[in-house]
Scaffold this motif. Structure first.
Motif: not given
Length: 447
Positions: A29-31, A83-84, A88-89, A103-104
């Motif tokens: 959730d954060l990412y 993609v990211y 993440a999930i 990711a950023f």
């Protein structure tokens, strides 16, 4: 006589009460929140440019190339998010420092690349495209490899096989650099440059298509379990209180992600409107150092506050909820001091920012009402960890700013201090994640 062990050097045992599993469950959730906000900012910034600054009609070679760049940027932004976010999930582990950055980097590069869309000389845009694609190869590989061991065994490693989504990035990166060299050397005309710009669109669309094919295959070939998702912590109290405790981190994460995203966008707007970034002389190098320092500080603040939020289970106070927005909002204001002829106001702002970080991060310990949470915060905020960077940096930047204001320091020393701000921010984030993972009982050797 038995000697007393040093508990400060030992991992705190949180697995028994489920905090490590809870954090692993909340980290996607954060990412996803921050990634979605960054991609949204990229698209909003591109729309603003198209509305105010770009010539899109009549359809001559320049306008056709601009349209190709716009669609290429939009496709790349959506592909990066797809993609990211979906990677993440699929991750169920305490994040590492490398995962946090991977990711950023892509969205931030896209945000800066927007400034070169529609330029009469598209060389820089193609260079930025080559850098973005090269970084995406590295970031995608890191993300897949660090996820593979924790989620679905060896299945995710097959996503890196030849013929997969990574092939698009590997082939496109050198093409972008070749196009930049050809345009710069005047070996390619304006219509050729327009054709190369439009070639980015199908490549950007094909990449997430191949990624989803490999991603779904990896999930299907993974181990079968009765329940693959960690169970949330059962809070003590009413059903409503337990539900709020599980959801309260989302409020803080959303606020901190939006404010940091706005600070980064303000930095890009300031750089586009009034800063000289090329050629690289001492003044432009100073400006680049200030920009990198602001961006690094923003990412560091997000890493620290966001990961602290997902490891908290208490009901927050009003002051605690707003505390995470103080540093990002200050960054947004301080970005106006970047790229000025006088450097000392920026140095004073850097010292003030670090002092604010010390106050806010230390206040989190006082806000914690639960003994387990307080033990975690004490372990992470120990004086030889990431707070040491702030404790050393704040007075140093204040003194250098004072010396620069009264012109008693050489320009080289001031430049070195400004250039050090970017690596210092990343060092601060790395030290935090190292101690945070250790406090949760996770081996941080691979961080």
């Amino acid at each position: 006589m038995a000697t007393k062990s040093k508990t400060s050097r030992k991992p705190l045992r949180y697995r028994e009460n489920g905090l490590a599993a809870y954090v692993a469950d909340r980290s996607p959730d954060l990412y996803i929140t921050f990634l979605s906000i960054l991609v949204g900012i990229v698209l909003a910034d591109l729309l603003q440019l198209a509305r105010n600054d770009l010539t899109l009609w009549p359809l001559d070679a320049q306008a056709v190339m601009t349209w190709g760049q716009i669609f290429g940027m939009v496709s790349s932004a959506l592909g990066t998010w797809a993609v990211y976010a979906h990677l993440a999930i699929a991750r169920r582990q305490i994040p590492r420092f490398t995962e946090s950055l991977a990711a950023f980097v892509g969205p931030l590069l896209l945000l800066f690349s927007n400034s070169f869309v529609g330029s009469a000389d598209p060389t820089t845009w193609f260079l930025m495209a080559g850098v973005f694609l090269t970084v995406s190869v590295i970031a995608s590989t890191v993300s897949v490899l660090t996820t593979a061991g924790a989620v679905e065994g060896q299945a995710f490693r097959r996503m890196l096989q030849p013929g997969g989504f990574l092939l698009i990035l590997v082939l496109s990166a050198p093409c972008a650099f070749v196009a930049a060299a050809a345009i710069h050397g005047e070996w390619m005309g304006s219509w050729g440059a327009a054709a190369m710009a439009w070639a980015t669109v199908p490549a950007a669309i094909l990449l997430p298509v191949l990624y989803f094919r490999d991603w779904q295959r990896a999930l299907r070939e993974g181990p079968r379990e009765a329940s693959t998702r960690p169970k949330p912590i059962q809070a003590v109290g009413s059903i409503t209180e337990g539900w709020v405790r599980d959801k309260v981190a989302d409020v803080f994460i959303t606020l901190i992600s939006i404010t940091i995203g706005l600070a980064l966008q303000e930095m890009v707007d300031q750089a586009r409107d009034r800063m000289t970034l090329w050629p690289l002389d001492s003044a432009s190098l100073m400006t680049w150092g200030q920009i990198i320092g602001v961006v690094s500080s923003g990412l560091s603040a997000w890493l620290i506050y966001g990961h602290l939020a997902i490891s908290r289970r208490g009901l927050p106070s009003y002051a605690e909820t707003l505390s995470g927005a103080v540093a990002p909002l200050f960054l947004a204001i301080a970005s106006g001091l970047t790229g000025r002829a006088e450097v000392w106001p920026w140095l004073y702002a850097a010292a003030t920012y670090l002092a604010l970080q010390i106050i806010v991060t230390r206040s989190f310990i006082q806000f914690a009402g639960d003994a387990v949470e307080k033990a975690l915060l004490v372990r992470v905020n120990h004086p030889t960890g990431y707070t040491l960077v702030m404790l050393i940096g704040a007075p140093i930047y204040a003194l250098i700013g004072l010396g620069d204001q009264f012109e008693v320091l050489p320009e080289g020393l001031v430049l070195c201090a400004v250039l050090a701000s970017g690596p210092a921010g990343m060092l601060c984030a790395w030290l935090f994640l190292r101690d945070w993972r250790q406090a949760l009982g996770v081996n941080a050797a691979a961080s």
